[in-house]
Design a protein around this motif. Structure first.
Motif, PDB file in Angstrom:
ATOM      1  N   ALA A 227       0.856  -1.183   0.000  1.00 64.39           N
ATOM      2  CA  ALA A 227       0.000   0.000   0.000  1.00 64.39           C
ATOM      3  C   ALA A 227       0.893   1.233   0.000  1.00 64.39           C
ATOM      4  CB  ALA A 227      -0.913   0.012   1.224  1.00 64.39           C
ATOM      5  N   PRO A 228       0.448   2.336  -0.618  1.00 58.78           N
ATOM      6  CA  PRO A 228       1.235   3.571  -0.538  1.00 58.78           C
ATOM      7  C   PRO A 228       1.486   3.950   0.918  1.00 58.78           C
ATOM      8  CG  PRO A 228      -0.494   3.784  -2.188  1.00 58.78           C
ATOM      9  CD  PRO A 228      -0.767   2.506  -1.438  1.00 58.78           C
ATOM     10  N   LEU A 229       2.728   4.245   1.228  1.00 60.92           N
ATOM     11  CA  LEU A 229       3.109   4.516   2.617  1.00 60.92           C
ATOM     12  C   LEU A 229       2.291   5.648   3.216  1.00 60.92           C
ATOM     13  CD1 LEU A 229       5.012   4.053   5.043  1.00 60.92           C
ATOM     14  CD2 LEU A 229       6.653   5.583   3.923  1.00 60.92           C
ATOM     15  N   HIS A 230       2.029   6.704   2.418  1.00 69.29           N
ATOM     16  CA  HIS A 230       1.357   7.879   2.972  1.00 69.29           C
ATOM     17  C   HIS A 230      -0.106   7.625   3.301  1.00 69.29           C
ATOM     18  CE1 HIS A 230       0.014   8.322  -1.225  1.00 69.29           C
ATOM     19  NE2 HIS A 230      -0.932   9.087  -0.754  1.00 69.29           N
ATOM     20  N   THR A 231      -0.660   6.504   2.837  1.00 68.34           N
ATOM     21  CA  THR A 231      -2.069   6.206   3.139  1.00 68.34           C
ATOM     22  C   THR A 231      -2.247   5.428   4.436  1.00 68.34           C
ATOM     23  OG1 THR A 231      -2.108   4.082   1.938  1.00 68.34           O
ATOM     24  CG2 THR A 231      -2.544   6.097   0.658  1.00 68.34           C
ATOM     25  N   LEU A 232      -1.143   5.006   5.029  1.00 66.66           N
ATOM     26  CA  LEU A 232      -1.220   4.175   6.229  1.00 66.66           C
ATOM     27  C   LEU A 232      -1.069   5.021   7.489  1.00 66.66           C
ATOM     28  CD1 LEU A 232       1.005   1.189   5.059  1.00 66.66           C
ATOM     29  CD2 LEU A 232      -1.492   1.338   5.023  1.00 66.66           C
ATOM     30  N   THR A 233      -1.773   4.636   8.507  1.00 65.70           N
ATOM     31  CA  THR A 233      -1.645   5.313   9.793  1.00 65.70           C
ATOM     32  C   THR A 233      -0.474   4.713  10.572  1.00 65.70           C
ATOM     33  OG1 THR A 233      -3.084   3.750  10.959  1.00 65.70           O
ATOM     34  CG2 THR A 233      -4.140   5.643   9.868  1.00 65.70           C
ATOM     35  N   GLU A 234      -0.061   5.444  11.571  1.00 64.67           N
ATOM     36  CA  GLU A 234       0.988   4.932  12.446  1.00 64.67           C
ATOM     37  C   GLU A 234       0.541   3.624  13.092  1.00 64.67           C
ATOM     38  OE1 GLU A 234       3.267   6.228  16.587  1.00 64.67           O
ATOM     39  OE2 GLU A 234       2.539   7.775  15.204  1.00 64.67           O
ATOM     40  N   GLU A 235      -0.719   3.533  13.441  1.00 63.80           N
ATOM     41  CA  GLU A 235      -1.235   2.319  14.074  1.00 63.80           C
ATOM     42  C   GLU A 235      -1.156   1.118  13.127  1.00 63.80           C
ATOM     43  OE1 GLU A 235      -2.727   5.285  14.128  1.00 63.80           O
ATOM     44  OE2 GLU A 235      -2.333   5.740  16.246  1.00 63.80           O
ATOM     45  N   GLN A 236      -1.450   1.336  11.848  1.00 63.09           N
ATOM     46  CA  GLN A 236      -1.383   0.246  10.872  1.00 63.09           C
ATOM     47  C   GLN A 236       0.060  -0.235  10.676  1.00 63.09           C
ATOM     48  OE1 GLN A 236      -3.554   2.525   7.821  1.00 63.09           O
ATOM     49  NE2 GLN A 236      -4.921   0.750   7.609  1.00 63.09           N
ATOM     50  N   ILE A 237       0.992   0.715  10.615  1.00 58.37           N
ATOM     51  CA  ILE A 237       2.398   0.347  10.437  1.00 58.37           C
ATOM     52  C   ILE A 237       2.909  -0.429  11.642  1.00 58.37           C
ATOM     53  CG2 ILE A 237       4.731   1.300  10.264  1.00 58.37           C
ATOM     54  CD1 ILE A 237       3.495   3.583   8.587  1.00 58.37           C
ATOM     55  N   MET A 238       2.582   0.058  12.839  1.00 55.89           N
ATOM     56  CA  MET A 238       3.049  -0.619  14.039  1.00 55.89           C
ATOM     57  C   MET A 238       2.369  -1.981  14.202  1.00 55.89           C
ATOM     58  SD  MET A 238       5.393   1.251  15.159  1.00 55.89           S
ATOM     59  CE  MET A 238       5.705   0.384  16.698  1.00 55.89           C
ATOM     60  N   ALA A 239       1.130  -2.113  13.775  1.00 55.08           N
ATOM     61  CA  ALA A 239       0.437  -3.401  13.860  1.00 55.08           C
ATOM     62  C   ALA A 239       1.103  -4.419  12.942  1.00 55.08           C
ATOM     63  CB  ALA A 239      -1.032  -3.235  13.498  1.00 55.08           C
ATOM     64  N   HIS A 240       1.510  -3.969  11.748  1.00 53.36           N
ATOM     65  CA  HIS A 240       2.213  -4.872  10.824  1.00 53.36           C
ATOM     66  C   HIS A 240       3.540  -5.312  11.437  1.00 53.36           C
ATOM     67  CE1 HIS A 240       3.882  -6.509   7.091  1.00 53.36           C
ATOM     68  NE2 HIS A 240       4.996  -5.901   7.464  1.00 53.36           N
ATOM     69  N   LEU A 241       4.277  -4.375  12.000  1.00 53.51           N
ATOM     70  CA  LEU A 241       5.564  -4.711  12.607  1.00 53.51           C
ATOM     71  C   LEU A 241       5.372  -5.675  13.769  1.00 53.51           C
ATOM     72  CD1 LEU A 241       8.594  -4.408  13.010  1.00 53.51           C
ATOM     73  CD2 LEU A 241       8.156  -2.279  14.267  1.00 53.51           C
ATOM     74  N   SER A 242       4.358  -5.437  14.575  1.00 52.98           N
ATOM     75  CA  SER A 242       4.103  -6.310  15.718  1.00 52.98           C
ATOM     76  C   SER A 242       3.746  -7.723  15.264  1.00 52.98           C
ATOM     77  CB  SER A 242       2.973  -5.727  16.567  1.00 52.98           C
ATOM     78  OG  SER A 242       2.653  -6.585  17.635  1.00 52.98           O
ATOM     79  N   ALA A 243       3.003  -7.823  14.165  1.00 51.02           N
ATOM     80  CA  ALA A 243       2.541  -9.135  13.703  1.00 51.02           C
ATOM     81  C   ALA A 243       3.618  -9.892  12.932  1.00 51.02           C
ATOM     82  CB  ALA A 243       1.296  -8.964  12.839  1.00 51.02           C
ATOM     83  N   HIS A 244       4.462  -9.168  12.169  1.00 54.22           N
ATOM     84  CA  HIS A 244       5.359  -9.840  11.228  1.00 54.22           C
ATOM     85  C   HIS A 244       6.843  -9.542  11.453  1.00 54.22           C
ATOM     86  CE1 HIS A 244       1.690 -10.965   9.253  1.00 54.22           C
ATOM     87  NE2 HIS A 244       1.358  -9.706   9.033  1.00 54.22           N
TER      88      HIS A 244
END
Length: 199
Positions: free
Chosen positions: A146-163
């Motif tokens: 997904a385009p980076l600018h469309t993601l929230t901080e929460e979405q980015i951190m959730a991905h990092l936490s999961a993967h």
């Protein structure tokens, strides 16, 4: 029952010129990637980047293969530290039949070390964020990216936490090798280490 070749398959099998063109193209990609490797090395030295010692201890590598989603590829790994969950890589890929791309892959402790610095800075529209469960997906398309600018901080951190990894990528649709070089160097030097302050 005998195996039958379709007309296009038979023509390809007998077309020695096609294979010669592919060989020459791959040689030029290797040469172009070697120039990019040197530019990236010079950029790191010029900017005095505080790269981790264990990352810089591993030399760059250019490799190739024939079957990424059925198409050949050539890849430059400028940084290629892979130790269990800890990953620090900067990759440039030429994907036959598709496009050039560049990727920064941070996993494990490196991802957690740099993610907050990334989130503090503007997110260029050209940059994509991998949402795939695995870091080895290089086809930059939805839903894996997904385009980076469309993601929230929460979405980015959730991905990092999961993967346990983050991966930032750009698509370089041109076949002008000089322009590919300039866009890769800009991604590495100006965005990654400059504007985003990942250092």
């Amino acid at each position: 029952m005998p195996v039958l070749l379709e007309p296009a398959e038979a023509a390809l099998l007998q077309n020695a010129e096609w294979f010669e063109i592919k060989r020459r193209t791959t040689e030029k990609l290797y040469a172009a990637f070697e120039l990019i490797r040197q530019r990236l090395k010079d950029t790191a030295e010029r900017l005095q980047l505080p790269l981790p010692a264990e990352v810089t201890a591993i030399s760059a590598k250019i490799s190739r293969g024939e079957h990424y989603r059925a198409c050949p590829w050539v890849m430059l790994d400028h940084h290629r530290y892979f130790q269990g969950p800890d990953m620090f890589a900067f990759r440039v890929m030429a994907w036959y039949g598709h496009y050039f791309s560049a990727h920064v892959l941070l996993g494990g402790r490196f991802a957690h070390q740099y993610v907050e610095r990334l989130l503090r800075h503007d997110r260029p529209a050209e940059v994509y964020f991998s949402l795939h469960p695995e870091p080895w997906e290089h086809a930059i398309e939805a839903p894996a990216y997904a385009p980076l600018h469309t993601l929230t901080e929460e979405q980015i951190m959730a991905h990092l936490s999961a993967h346990d990894y983050i991966k930032l990528s750009i698509v370089i649709p041109t076949v002008d090798l000089g322009e590919v070089e300039e866009q890769v160097v800009r991604f590495y030097g100006e965005w990654l280490w400059g504007e985003w302050g990942i250092r």
